[in-house]
Write a protein that holds these residues in place. Structure first.
Motif, PDB file in Angstrom:
ATOM      1  N   THR A  14       0.829  -1.201   0.000  1.00 58.17           N
ATOM      2  CA  THR A  14       0.000   0.000   0.000  1.00 58.17           C
ATOM      3  C   THR A  14       0.864   1.250   0.000  1.00 58.17           C
ATOM      4  O   THR A  14       1.781   1.370   0.808  1.00 58.17           O
ATOM      5  CB  THR A  14      -0.917   0.016   1.236  1.00 58.17           C
ATOM      6  OG1 THR A  14      -1.738  -1.145   1.222  1.00 58.17           O
ATOM      7  CG2 THR A  14      -1.806   1.253   1.227  1.00 58.17           C
ATOM      8  N   GLY A  18       2.626   4.529   0.780  1.00 55.67           N
ATOM      9  CA  GLY A  18       2.863   5.241   2.027  1.00 55.67           C
ATOM     10  C   GLY A  18       4.284   5.776   1.999  1.00 55.67           C
ATOM     11  O   GLY A  18       4.945   5.762   0.949  1.00 55.67           O
ATOM     12  N   LEU A  58      -7.859   7.173   7.978  1.00 60.44           N
ATOM     13  CA  LEU A  58      -6.788   7.127   6.971  1.00 60.44           C
ATOM     14  C   LEU A  58      -7.366   7.184   5.562  1.00 60.44           C
ATOM     15  O   LEU A  58      -6.826   7.862   4.683  1.00 60.44           O
ATOM     16  CB  LEU A  58      -5.960   5.853   7.139  1.00 60.44           C
ATOM     17  CG  LEU A  58      -4.991   5.765   8.315  1.00 60.44           C
ATOM     18  CD1 LEU A  58      -4.285   4.425   8.298  1.00 60.44           C
ATOM     19  CD2 LEU A  58      -3.976   6.899   8.273  1.00 60.44           C
ATOM     20  N   ALA A  69      -6.727   9.992   2.679  1.00 62.85           N
ATOM     21  CA  ALA A  69      -6.190   9.636   1.366  1.00 62.85           C
ATOM     22  C   ALA A  69      -7.092  10.145   0.249  1.00 62.85           C
ATOM     23  O   ALA A  69      -6.615  10.655  -0.768  1.00 62.85           O
ATOM     24  CB  ALA A  69      -6.022   8.122   1.268  1.00 62.85           C
ATOM     25  N   SER A  72       2.464  14.042  -0.318  1.00 59.90           N
ATOM     26  CA  SER A  72       2.547  14.195   1.135  1.00 59.90           C
ATOM     27  C   SER A  72       3.867  14.835   1.527  1.00 59.90           C
ATOM     28  O   SER A  72       4.930  14.483   1.018  1.00 59.90           O
ATOM     29  CB  SER A  72       2.435  12.821   1.803  1.00 59.90           C
ATOM     30  OG  SER A  72       2.638  12.913   3.189  1.00 59.90           O
ATOM     31  N   ASN A 113       9.350   4.372  11.674  1.00 56.74           N
ATOM     32  CA  ASN A 113       8.153   4.949  11.072  1.00 56.74           C
ATOM     33  C   ASN A 113       7.015   4.951  12.098  1.00 56.74           C
ATOM     34  O   ASN A 113       6.533   3.885  12.492  1.00 56.74           O
ATOM     35  CB  ASN A 113       7.745   4.142   9.842  1.00 56.74           C
ATOM     36  CG  ASN A 113       6.548   4.744   9.121  1.00 56.74           C
ATOM     37  OD1 ASN A 113       5.993   5.763   9.532  1.00 56.74           O
ATOM     38  ND2 ASN A 113       6.131   4.107   8.044  1.00 56.74           N
ATOM     39  N   LYS A 136       3.956   5.513  11.860  1.00 52.28           N
ATOM     40  CA  LYS A 136       2.676   5.035  11.358  1.00 52.28           C
ATOM     41  C   LYS A 136       2.628   3.515  11.229  1.00 52.28           C
ATOM     42  O   LYS A 136       1.558   2.945  11.003  1.00 52.28           O
ATOM     43  CB  LYS A 136       2.387   5.657   9.992  1.00 52.28           C
ATOM     44  CG  LYS A 136       2.277   7.175  10.007  1.00 52.28           C
ATOM     45  CD  LYS A 136       1.999   7.715   8.611  1.00 52.28           C
ATOM     46  CE  LYS A 136       1.876   9.234   8.616  1.00 52.28           C
ATOM     47  NZ  LYS A 136       1.632   9.777   7.271  1.00 52.28           N
ATOM     48  N   VAL A 157      -0.984   1.180  11.708  1.00 50.03           N
ATOM     49  CA  VAL A 157      -1.482   0.712  10.410  1.00 50.03           C
ATOM     50  C   VAL A 157      -1.475  -0.817  10.370  1.00 50.03           C
ATOM     51  O   VAL A 157      -2.415  -1.441   9.860  1.00 50.03           O
ATOM     52  CB  VAL A 157      -0.631   1.287   9.255  1.00 50.03           C
ATOM     53  CG1 VAL A 157      -1.002   0.620   7.934  1.00 50.03           C
ATOM     54  CG2 VAL A 157      -0.833   2.793   9.148  1.00 50.03           C
ATOM     55  N   THR A 212      -3.405   7.158  -4.584  1.00 54.50           N
ATOM     56  CA  THR A 212      -3.603   7.369  -3.150  1.00 54.50           C
ATOM     57  C   THR A 212      -5.084   7.362  -2.794  1.00 54.50           C
ATOM     58  O   THR A 212      -5.505   6.784  -1.787  1.00 54.50           O
ATOM     59  CB  THR A 212      -2.966   8.694  -2.710  1.00 54.50           C
ATOM     60  OG1 THR A 212      -1.562   8.672  -3.016  1.00 54.50           O
ATOM     61  CG2 THR A 212      -3.136   8.908  -1.212  1.00 54.50           C
ATOM     62  N   CYS A 224      -6.460   3.864  -2.846  1.00 54.07           N
ATOM     63  CA  CYS A 224      -6.064   3.170  -1.622  1.00 54.07           C
ATOM     64  C   CYS A 224      -6.929   3.629  -0.450  1.00 54.07           C
ATOM     65  O   CYS A 224      -7.251   2.842   0.444  1.00 54.07           O
ATOM     66  CB  CYS A 224      -4.592   3.424  -1.315  1.00 54.07           C
ATOM     67  SG  CYS A 224      -3.462   2.562  -2.433  1.00 54.07           S
TER      68      CYS A 224
END
Length: 213
Positions: free
Chosen positions: A19, A21, A86, A90, A97, A119, A121, A125, A185, A188
């Motif tokens: 995905t 990111g 999220l 997106a 970003s 990271n 996130k 996630v 994005t 997703c």
């Protein structure tokens, strides 16, 4: 382990790895600047972080399930809300970003290790993605199964990274990704919202007392 559970864990690891990111943006940037080999080095290092965060997420999920269905349902609702948030972010994306890493690392492998482990996130996630896809099979999760769950998520991540390594560094792929980055994005984001709905559909009935036993 049932075939459906096996596939769900593989799919969770695959989706988590592929995905778009910060990590995916970084590998495309490194691949464009230094080629496929450097991009592969970054992903190999980043994989360590994926294993750590996915393993931690699976431990939390199995732990919640073993404590009781109520704890897992709470985790499912929190994960669903987070994935929905999220997804909406997106979908509202307008440009690149600001936290997307730019340029190439001098040591791609070690840059990937540090990037994957730090990271912020990664853990939420991972928890949200795995919870959403495993919610319908929560009753099958046990501590004895944990090593296999971690291994299968690792295999799913490897498949995702194999695809990324195959396409990173190709000029037309990089160009197409940059040109359609916002669209990708947003798509997703729609997928995340779908996962959120799935998690909420399985978790809310239990919390509201209408879940059959």
């Amino acid at each position: 382990m049932t075939p459906s559970l096996l596939f769900a864990v593989l799919a969770s690891g695959f989706i988590y790895g592929i995905t778009p990111g910060p990590g995916v943006l970084a590998v495309f940037g490194i691949g464009a600047a230094r080629g496929r080999r450097a991009g592969a080095g970054f992903l190999c290092g980043h994989l360590l972080g994926d294993v750590v965060w996915c393993s931690t997420a699976l431990i939390a999920i199995v732990g919640a399930r073993e404590i009781g269905s109520g704890a897992f349902d709470v985790l499912g609702v929190l994960s669903g809300v987070y994935l929905f948030w999220l997804g909406m972010r997106a979908i509202r994306t307008r440009s690149r970003s600001e936290d997307a890493p730019q340029g190439a690392a001098r040591r791609p492998f070690w840059h990937g290790v540090v990037f994957g482990l730090t990271n912020p996130k990664a853990y939420p996630v991972a928890v949200a993605t795995f919870t959403a896809l495993l919610a319908s099979r929560a009753e099958l999760l046990t501590w004895d199964m944990l090593p296999w769950l971690i291994f299968l998520s690792f295999v799913g991540g490897l498949l995702a990274y194999a695809i990324l390594i195959g396409i990173v560094g190709a000029r037309y792929v990089r160009t197409a990704y940059q040109r359609h980055e916002v669209l990708i994005t947003r798509l997703c984001g729609v997928m995340f919202i779908g996962f959120a709905i799935n998690a909420l559909v399985h978790a809310l009935p239990g919390l509201l007392g209408s879940k059959t036993t």
